[in-house]
Scaffold this motif. Sequence first.
Motif, short mmCIF file in Angstrom:
data_model
loop_
_atom_site.label_atom_id
_atom_site.label_comp_id
_atom_site.label_asym_id
_atom_site.label_seq_id
_atom_site.Cartn_x
_atom_site.Cartn_y
_atom_site.Cartn_z
N PRO A 2 8.78 4.29 -11.09
CA PRO A 2 7.66 3.96 -10.19
C PRO A 2 7.97 2.76 -9.29
N LEU A 3 7.40 2.79 -8.09
CA LEU A 3 7.49 1.62 -7.22
C LEU A 3 6.75 0.45 -7.87
N LYS A 4 7.10 -0.74 -7.44
CA LYS A 4 6.51 -1.93 -8.03
C LYS A 4 5.87 -2.80 -6.95
N GLU A 5 5.18 -3.82 -7.39
CA GLU A 5 4.54 -4.74 -6.45
C GLU A 5 5.58 -5.35 -5.53
N GLY A 6 5.26 -5.38 -4.25
CA GLY A 6 6.18 -5.87 -3.22
C GLY A 6 6.92 -4.75 -2.51
N ARG A 44 -5.73 -3.61 4.50
CA ARG A 44 -5.69 -3.78 3.05
C ARG A 44 -6.57 -2.69 2.45
N VAL A 45 -5.94 -1.78 1.71
CA VAL A 45 -6.66 -0.62 1.20
C VAL A 45 -6.43 -0.46 -0.30
N VAL A 46 -7.35 0.25 -0.94
CA VAL A 46 -7.19 0.65 -2.33
C VAL A 46 -6.88 2.14 -2.36
N ILE A 47 -5.85 2.50 -3.12
CA ILE A 47 -5.53 3.91 -3.35
C ILE A 47 -5.54 4.12 -4.86
N PHE A 48 -6.29 5.12 -5.30
CA PHE A 48 -6.20 5.50 -6.71
C PHE A 48 -5.81 6.96 -6.79
N ALA A 49 -4.92 7.26 -7.72
CA ALA A 49 -4.38 8.61 -7.85
C ALA A 49 -4.71 9.17 -9.23
N LEU A 50 -4.89 10.48 -9.27
CA LEU A 50 -5.30 11.12 -10.51
C LEU A 50 -4.69 12.50 -10.64
N PRO A 51 -4.69 13.07 -11.85
CA PRO A 51 -4.00 14.35 -12.06
C PRO A 51 -4.56 15.54 -11.32
N GLY A 52 -5.87 15.61 -11.12
CA GLY A 52 -6.35 16.79 -10.43
C GLY A 52 -7.83 16.81 -10.14
N ALA A 53 -8.17 17.35 -8.97
CA ALA A 53 -9.57 17.60 -8.63
C ALA A 53 -10.18 18.52 -9.68
N SER A 150 0.23 14.05 -10.18
CA SER A 150 0.39 12.60 -10.16
C SER A 150 -0.05 12.00 -11.49
N TRP A 151 0.71 11.03 -11.96
CA TRP A 151 0.25 10.21 -13.07
C TRP A 151 -0.93 9.38 -12.57
N ARG A 152 -1.80 8.99 -13.45
CA ARG A 152 -2.99 8.24 -13.07
C ARG A 152 -2.64 6.76 -12.83
N TYR A 153 -3.00 6.25 -11.64
CA TYR A 153 -2.76 4.84 -11.32
C TYR A 153 -3.69 4.41 -10.19
N SER A 154 -3.76 3.11 -9.96
CA SER A 154 -4.48 2.58 -8.79
C SER A 154 -3.67 1.41 -8.23
N MET A 155 -3.88 1.15 -6.94
CA MET A 155 -3.15 0.03 -6.34
C MET A 155 -3.88 -0.52 -5.13
N VAL A 156 -3.56 -1.76 -4.83
CA VAL A 156 -3.97 -2.39 -3.58
C VAL A 156 -2.75 -2.40 -2.67
N VAL A 157 -2.92 -1.89 -1.46
CA VAL A 157 -1.82 -1.86 -0.49
C VAL A 157 -2.22 -2.73 0.70
N LYS A 158 -1.36 -3.69 1.02
CA LYS A 158 -1.62 -4.58 2.15
C LYS A 158 -0.50 -4.41 3.17
N MET A 160 1.10 -1.80 4.22
CA MET A 160 2.15 -0.88 3.74
C MET A 160 2.88 -1.36 2.49
N LYS A 161 2.58 -2.55 1.99
CA LYS A 161 3.26 -3.04 0.79
C LYS A 161 2.30 -3.09 -0.40
N ILE A 162 2.82 -2.80 -1.57
CA ILE A 162 2.01 -2.82 -2.78
C ILE A 162 1.73 -4.26 -3.19
N GLU A 163 0.47 -4.63 -3.13
CA GLU A 163 0.04 -5.98 -3.54
C GLU A 163 -0.15 -6.02 -5.06
N LYS A 164 -0.81 -5.00 -5.59
CA LYS A 164 -1.08 -4.92 -7.03
C LYS A 164 -1.12 -3.46 -7.43
N ILE A 165 -0.55 -3.14 -8.60
CA ILE A 165 -0.58 -1.76 -9.08
C ILE A 165 -0.95 -1.74 -10.56
#
Length: 196
Positions: A2-6, A44-53, A150-158, A160-165
Amino acid sequence: MPLKEGDSVPSVTFKCRVRDESIGGENPFTWKDVKTEDLCKGKRVVIFALPGAFTPTCSSTHLPGYEKHYEAIKAAGVDDIYCLSVNDAFVMRQWGLKQGCEEESKDASNPLNPGNFKKVKLLPDGACLFTRGMGMSCTWDSERGFGERSWRYSMVVKDMKIEKIFIEGGAIVQNSGPDPFEVSDADTMLKYLTTK
């Protein structure tokens, strides 16, 4: 891995369906290509991902939590909130409607809107391009018959860069029996945003 913060989030094109009243009829929608840059560059956006609708936890808790806390999360310095799943645009729209999300009456007023919902925007990652680029692709074949999701996760993107995941379970598990849901929820995200 997985990608990491930064790290920068993947630059992909989401194949979206958006309302176009000029079409008329019962299905006034057309295709729109929406790039990651349209959603995240200079924002600065929040993206959350989940396995399925339509799946249980995603429908009962994950999406509803972010809908409920939408205004509070935006007030904490976020431009928008996106829900991502490896499903196509047709499925994502029907799921949003089933969830009671308020649909936009027009899309023309927001050229970067990837869908037709006023609060949380539903991102169709049908080809799994963003998910793979995030290193978050997992397969549930014998376990749930999902295939690649997708594995379940959430992140803050500022910008285009991951601020927090927040990654559920701390790591991806292929064909996982459990579907952990402890850190990617809206409450955890709001706590991070308001105590940072």
